[in-house]
Design a protein around this motif. Sequence first.
Motif, PDB file in Angstrom:
ATOM      1  N   ILE A  23     -10.653   8.154   5.636  1.00  0.00           N
ATOM      2  CA  ILE A  23     -10.363   9.072   4.530  1.00  0.00           C
ATOM      3  C   ILE A  23     -10.854   8.504   3.213  1.00  0.00           C
ATOM      4  O   ILE A  23     -11.299   9.243   2.327  1.00  0.00           O
ATOM      5  CB  ILE A  23      -8.842   9.363   4.468  1.00  0.00           C
ATOM      6  N   GLY A  24     -10.802   7.173   3.075  1.00  0.00           N
ATOM      7  CA  GLY A  24     -11.311   6.561   1.848  1.00  0.00           C
ATOM      8  C   GLY A  24     -12.783   6.843   1.622  1.00  0.00           C
ATOM      9  O   GLY A  24     -13.246   6.915   0.476  1.00  0.00           O
ATOM     10  N   GLY A  51      -0.987   8.553   8.487  1.00  0.00           N
ATOM     11  CA  GLY A  51      -1.546   7.441   7.727  1.00  0.00           C
ATOM     12  C   GLY A  51      -2.443   7.900   6.591  1.00  0.00           C
ATOM     13  O   GLY A  51      -2.360   7.390   5.473  1.00  0.00           O
ATOM     14  N   ALA A  52      -3.301   8.878   6.863  1.00  0.00           N
ATOM     15  CA  ALA A  52      -4.231   9.357   5.844  1.00  0.00           C
ATOM     16  C   ALA A  52      -3.529  10.162   4.754  1.00  0.00           C
ATOM     17  O   ALA A  52      -3.996  10.219   3.617  1.00  0.00           O
ATOM     18  CB  ALA A  52      -5.318  10.205   6.495  1.00  0.00           C
ATOM     19  N   ALA A 112      -9.735   3.759  -4.183  1.00  0.00           N
ATOM     20  CA  ALA A 112      -8.800   2.724  -4.635  1.00  0.00           C
ATOM     21  C   ALA A 112      -7.461   2.832  -3.908  1.00  0.00           C
ATOM     22  O   ALA A 112      -6.873   1.819  -3.503  1.00  0.00           O
ATOM     23  CB  ALA A 112      -8.594   2.835  -6.142  1.00  0.00           C
ATOM     24  N   LEU A 113      -6.966   4.058  -3.739  1.00  0.00           N
ATOM     25  CA  LEU A 113      -5.701   4.254  -3.031  1.00  0.00           C
ATOM     26  C   LEU A 113      -5.818   3.849  -1.565  1.00  0.00           C
ATOM     27  O   LEU A 113      -4.861   3.346  -0.962  1.00  0.00           O
ATOM     28  CB  LEU A 113      -5.256   5.718  -3.143  1.00  0.00           C
ATOM     29  N   THR A 114      -6.985   4.063  -0.978  1.00  0.00           N
ATOM     30  CA  THR A 114      -7.200   3.652   0.407  1.00  0.00           C
ATOM     31  C   THR A 114      -7.080   2.142   0.540  1.00  0.00           C
ATOM     32  O   THR A 114      -6.409   1.635   1.448  1.00  0.00           O
ATOM     33  CB  THR A 114      -8.580   4.113   0.894  1.00  0.00           C
ATOM     34  N   ILE A 115      -7.710   1.405  -0.356  1.00  0.00           N
ATOM     35  CA  ILE A 115      -7.623  -0.055  -0.322  1.00  0.00           C
ATOM     36  C   ILE A 115      -6.169  -0.499  -0.459  1.00  0.00           C
ATOM     37  O   ILE A 115      -5.685  -1.372   0.274  1.00  0.00           O
ATOM     38  CB  ILE A 115      -8.484  -0.670  -1.444  1.00  0.00           C
ATOM     39  N   THR A 173      -3.362   1.198   0.251  1.00  0.00           N
ATOM     40  CA  THR A 173      -2.507   1.535   1.394  1.00  0.00           C
ATOM     41  C   THR A 173      -2.931   0.824   2.681  1.00  0.00           C
ATOM     42  O   THR A 173      -2.104   0.616   3.564  1.00  0.00           O
ATOM     43  CB  THR A 173      -2.478   3.055   1.634  1.00  0.00           C
ATOM     44  N   VAL A 174      -4.197   0.440   2.786  1.00  0.00           N
ATOM     45  CA  VAL A 174      -4.594  -0.393   3.919  1.00  0.00           C
ATOM     46  C   VAL A 174      -3.901  -1.750   3.813  1.00  0.00           C
ATOM     47  O   VAL A 174      -3.397  -2.297   4.813  1.00  0.00           O
ATOM     48  CB  VAL A 174      -6.121  -0.558   3.987  1.00  0.00           C
ATOM     49  N   GLY A 175      -3.850  -2.289   2.584  1.00  0.00           N
ATOM     50  CA  GLY A 175      -3.121  -3.540   2.382  1.00  0.00           C
ATOM     51  C   GLY A 175      -1.661  -3.399   2.760  1.00  0.00           C
ATOM     52  O   GLY A 175      -1.108  -4.220   3.506  1.00  0.00           O
ATOM     53  N   GLY A 176      -1.014  -2.329   2.266  1.00  0.00           N
ATOM     54  CA  GLY A 176       0.376  -2.091   2.613  1.00  0.00           C
ATOM     55  C   GLY A 176       0.560  -1.853   4.095  1.00  0.00           C
ATOM     56  O   GLY A 176       1.557  -2.289   4.690  1.00  0.00           O
ATOM     57  N   GLY A 177      -0.408  -1.172   4.717  1.00  0.00           N
ATOM     58  CA  GLY A 177      -0.313  -0.876   6.141  1.00  0.00           C
ATOM     59  C   GLY A 177      -0.397  -2.109   7.025  1.00  0.00           C
ATOM     60  O   GLY A 177       0.019  -2.076   8.185  1.00  0.00           O
ATOM     61  N   LEU A 178      -0.932  -3.207   6.482  1.00  0.00           N
ATOM     62  CA  LEU A 178      -1.016  -4.452   7.254  1.00  0.00           C
ATOM     63  C   LEU A 178       0.304  -5.210   7.281  1.00  0.00           C
ATOM     64  O   LEU A 178       0.415  -6.230   7.975  1.00  0.00           O
ATOM     65  CB  LEU A 178      -2.110  -5.358   6.669  1.00  0.00           C
ATOM     66  N   ALA A 179       1.309  -4.713   6.545  1.00  0.00           N
ATOM     67  CA  ALA A 179       2.584  -5.433   6.452  1.00  0.00           C
ATOM     68  C   ALA A 179       3.202  -5.674   7.821  1.00  0.00           C
ATOM     69  O   ALA A 179       3.619  -6.790   8.146  1.00  0.00           O
ATOM     70  CB  ALA A 179       3.552  -4.665   5.550  1.00  0.00           C
TER      71      ALA A 179
END
Length: 408
Positions: A282-283, A330-331, A136-139, A141-147
Amino acid sequence: MRRSPFYGWWIVGTLGFTEMTSWGVIYYAFSVLLTPMQRELGWSQAHFTGGFSLALFISGIMALPVGRWLDQHGARGLMTFGSCWAAILVVAWANVQSLLAWYLIWAGLGLAMAAILYEPAFAVVATWFQQKRQHALTILTVGGGLASVVYVPLITRLLGTLNWREVLLWLAAILAVLTIPLHGLVLRGKPADLGLLPDGGSLAVATVTPNSTIRPSMSLGTAVRAGAFWWLALAFGLTTMATFTLGVHLISAIQTQGYAPEIQALAVALLGGSQIPSRIVIGSVGRHLPQVQLAWMLCLLQSLAFAIFLFVPNMTGLLLFACLFGAGSGALTPTRAALVADVFGTAQYASISGALALLTTTARALAPVLASLLVGLLHSYQPLFGLLLLMCLISAAAIYLIRGASNG
């Protein structure tokens, strides 16, 4: 009969989207708009970055009271209000005329950052998930990482036809429309409020199921007295210092090695671009490893990256360094959030995470300044990168020691 998805996944998807928007508007927009703002307002770069740094500092200072609020009242009201407040302040930013107003606006945006960026979002995910927390945290932070991937090109494109003030008005509208309704309508307090358990399943069924217990949690006071808290504070502080030092000094360090601007840009792009794939990996892998083990291994990966930078002084070494450090950094973002929940539980997760954030904020603020002093004193980036290598090794050792220190 088809089973409906666990409501926690709707929350994760929502937060991944709103984090992308929030980071894009109130964090990444600053760097894109800096040059046109300077051109019109005529202030020094120090004044512009001073306001931005003030916001980052205030967001860290507010992490502890915000954490206490989240533990007691949940994130729905806070994040909804934070989005409203942020949108209003972005409009104020678009109309700024004086230095005093500039600093007041960014002080206010610091409060907004504390209310809507990663810390409250992590607290929500930690509450709604246990076994699937890493995923869940991976999903999220991937969203946040696309900013930066979405909003930096968008803002740059808008600047082609609009002035920076008009761009900010559009960004304020985007922030309001894409975050306020979602925070208000989708977020909920705890799974138990909907009769659910973390990861899914019925709370009513779980009351008669012997193996459906939730891990015990520490209070903030108990956590602060535990050795694990201070090992984590040391590790998080040192890795934060390494990351922020690199963000400020990497280009200058590469320039001293004589690389062309194209190679410098490629190294920076790889540093950022490797973060999202590493989070996805990592997810998947992280669900099968203890978070403590995963965290110290990622710190060692960052140490290896610095060693390559120091001892492989060619373009291959530089680009490999950028990939490895970016992947480790990132991870570590979702892994650190999951680690706090694993070590201390979730009952007062936000308060404990806020206390740790308060300490790491000091490291974040001091890192670029201390690094500049060291480079100015020694007239070389090699000792600085050697120190960063040592800091990452100490971080790995501190996290490795957590298992034996978690009980004080």
